[in-house]
Design an enzyme around this catalytic site. Structure first.
Site, mmCIF file in Angstrom:
data_model
loop_
_atom_site.group_PDB
_atom_site.id
_atom_site.type_symbol
_atom_site.label_atom_id
_atom_site.label_comp_id
_atom_site.label_asym_id
_atom_site.label_seq_id
_atom_site.Cartn_x
_atom_site.Cartn_y
_atom_site.Cartn_z
ATOM 1 N N LYS A 53 0.836 -1.201 0.000
ATOM 2 C CA LYS A 53 0.000 0.000 0.000
ATOM 3 C C LYS A 53 0.876 1.258 0.000
ATOM 4 O O LYS A 53 0.588 2.226 -0.710
ATOM 5 C CB LYS A 53 -0.955 -0.019 1.207
ATOM 6 C CG LYS A 53 -2.106 -1.007 0.997
ATOM 7 C CD LYS A 53 -2.912 -1.315 2.240
ATOM 8 C CE LYS A 53 -3.923 -2.434 1.930
ATOM 9 N NZ LYS A 53 -4.679 -2.913 3.075
ATOM 10 N N GLN A 97 -5.130 -1.749 9.062
ATOM 11 C CA GLN A 97 -5.051 -3.094 8.490
ATOM 12 C C GLN A 97 -5.700 -4.107 9.431
ATOM 13 O O GLN A 97 -5.414 -4.139 10.622
ATOM 14 C CB GLN A 97 -3.573 -3.450 8.241
ATOM 15 C CG GLN A 97 -3.352 -4.735 7.493
ATOM 16 C CD GLN A 97 -3.873 -4.711 6.065
ATOM 17 O OE1 GLN A 97 -3.887 -3.679 5.400
ATOM 18 N NE2 GLN A 97 -4.332 -5.849 5.583
ATOM 19 N N ASP A 120 -11.556 2.341 3.112
ATOM 20 C CA ASP A 120 -11.891 0.916 3.018
ATOM 21 C C ASP A 120 -13.391 0.714 2.778
ATOM 22 O O ASP A 120 -13.812 -0.376 2.391
ATOM 23 C CB ASP A 120 -11.573 0.215 4.356
ATOM 24 C CG ASP A 120 -10.193 -0.431 4.382
ATOM 25 O OD1 ASP A 120 -9.776 -0.970 3.351
ATOM 26 O OD2 ASP A 120 -9.567 -0.403 5.465
HETATM 27 N N1 GUN Z 1 -7.352 -7.072 5.666
HETATM 28 C C1 GUN Z 1 -7.604 -7.837 4.577
HETATM 29 N N2 GUN Z 1 -8.137 -7.089 3.592
HETATM 30 C C2 GUN Z 1 -8.207 -5.831 4.066
HETATM 31 C C3 GUN Z 1 -8.662 -4.609 3.507
HETATM 32 O O1 GUN Z 1 -9.128 -4.520 2.374
HETATM 33 N N3 GUN Z 1 -8.563 -3.531 4.324
HETATM 34 C C4 GUN Z 1 -8.085 -3.596 5.591
HETATM 35 N N4 GUN Z 1 -8.048 -2.480 6.309
HETATM 36 N N5 GUN Z 1 -7.655 -4.717 6.138
HETATM 37 C C5 GUN Z 1 -7.725 -5.816 5.371
#
Ligand code: GUN
Length: 283
Positions: A53, A97, A120
């Site tokens: 990211k 995350q 998200d």
């Molecule tokens: N963990 C697995 N996929 C995601 C996601 O798309 N966003 C976040 N914040 N955590 C995750």
């Protein structure tokens, strides 16, 4: 016949190029999109996602902040950080995350992020907007799937769409996006009777189960489009999806793992961050 591989890496590069171009225009007007990424603890898979990211932010010309917090971080400390980031003018998007350590309530974390910075699209306000069909932020993984379908000219309109998995992150929002595009949508899960039979009806089959090679050729209709959202490791530690690679011989289109949905997910996060910056600056 082998299925056409739906190349998420190539489409990602193309979309990120467009985001960078738009970011450069925004910068001329004094706006730099900014994303804050929080990771709590040291789950190895999460560390890889977070690194990717950050890399994507750099590629798109964004400002980014990373907060790597120890596993012992209290919920109060984490919510305190989120409250600060909610107020920070450089930060347009906030992502924590998942999963967070067990002593922290995941929903409390999601609820603490200001909905206008929730890139998200996990906050109940944004989940509700997605349900209604009036949204700024599209949940990243399902959004990536929709872009891949569009790129390959696959229109869900009137088609049997089967989503295997009912998570808040993928299965449920995936079903909504397909429904908005006029698909006939079925959501299957671990309690579904005759799962293979339901999957065999699908023109578009989305596997979001989290189990290696869960979808086998007998579960797939000839000529179907098969989207593999899985990110598993097999016994040898190799990354593999939820779909048995032998399905390639039955499907007409299929996403590879890696290089299919994965890169698109992060690119959609960048798209949401750009959108957040524009909305917050009234652009
Ligand atoms: N963990 C697995 N996929 C995601 C996601 O798309 N966003 C976040 N914040 N955590 C995750």
């Amino acid at each position: 016949m082998s299925a056409v591989k739906m190349d998420g890496k190539a489409l990602s590069a193309k979309v990120r190029g467009g985001i960078l171009a738009e970011t450069e225009e925004l910068k001329k007007r004094g706006v730099t999109p900014g994303l804050a990424v929080i990771i709590v603890g040291n789950d190895p898979a999460s560390e890889i996602y977070v690194r990717n990211k950050e890399k994507a932010c750099a590629e798109c010309g964004f400002y980014s902040e990373k907060y790597a917090l120890p596993a012992e971080t209290t919920q109060e400390e984490l919510l305190g950080l989120i409250a600060e980031l909610n107020q920070s003018p450089q930060v347009n998007g906030i992502l924590c995350q998942m999963p967070v350590p067990k002593h922290i309530d995941e929903q409390a974390v999601i609820d603490a992020i200001a909905p206008e910075k929730d890139v998200d699209a996990f906050h109940p306000v944004n989940v509700g907007k997605i349900m209604v069909g009036n949204f700024d932020f599209v949940p990243c993984t399902p959004a990536g799937v929709m872009e891949l379908l569009a790129e390959y000219g696959i229109d869900p309109k009137g088609k049997e769409c089967v989503v295997v998995g009912r998570s808040n992150i993928v299965g449920k929002p995936m079903a909504m996006l397909l429904l908005h595009k006029h698909g006939t949508v079925t959501v299957c899960h671990s309690r579904t009777e005759d799962l293979a039979g339901v999957c065999r009806r699908a023109d578009i089959l989305v596997a979001a189960v989290g189990k290696a090679a869960f979808v086998t050729p007998d579960m797939v209709k000839d000529g179907a489009t098969v989207i593999d959202v899985g990110m598993n490791r097999n016994a040898e530690g190799k990354v593999c999806g939820d779909v048995d690679p032998a399905v390639m011989d039955k499907a007409a289109y299929m996403t590879p793992v890696p290089g299919g949905v994965g890169p698109m997910t992060i690119t959609m996060l960048m798209k949401n961050t750009l959108k957040a910056a524009k909305v917050q600056h009234g652009l």
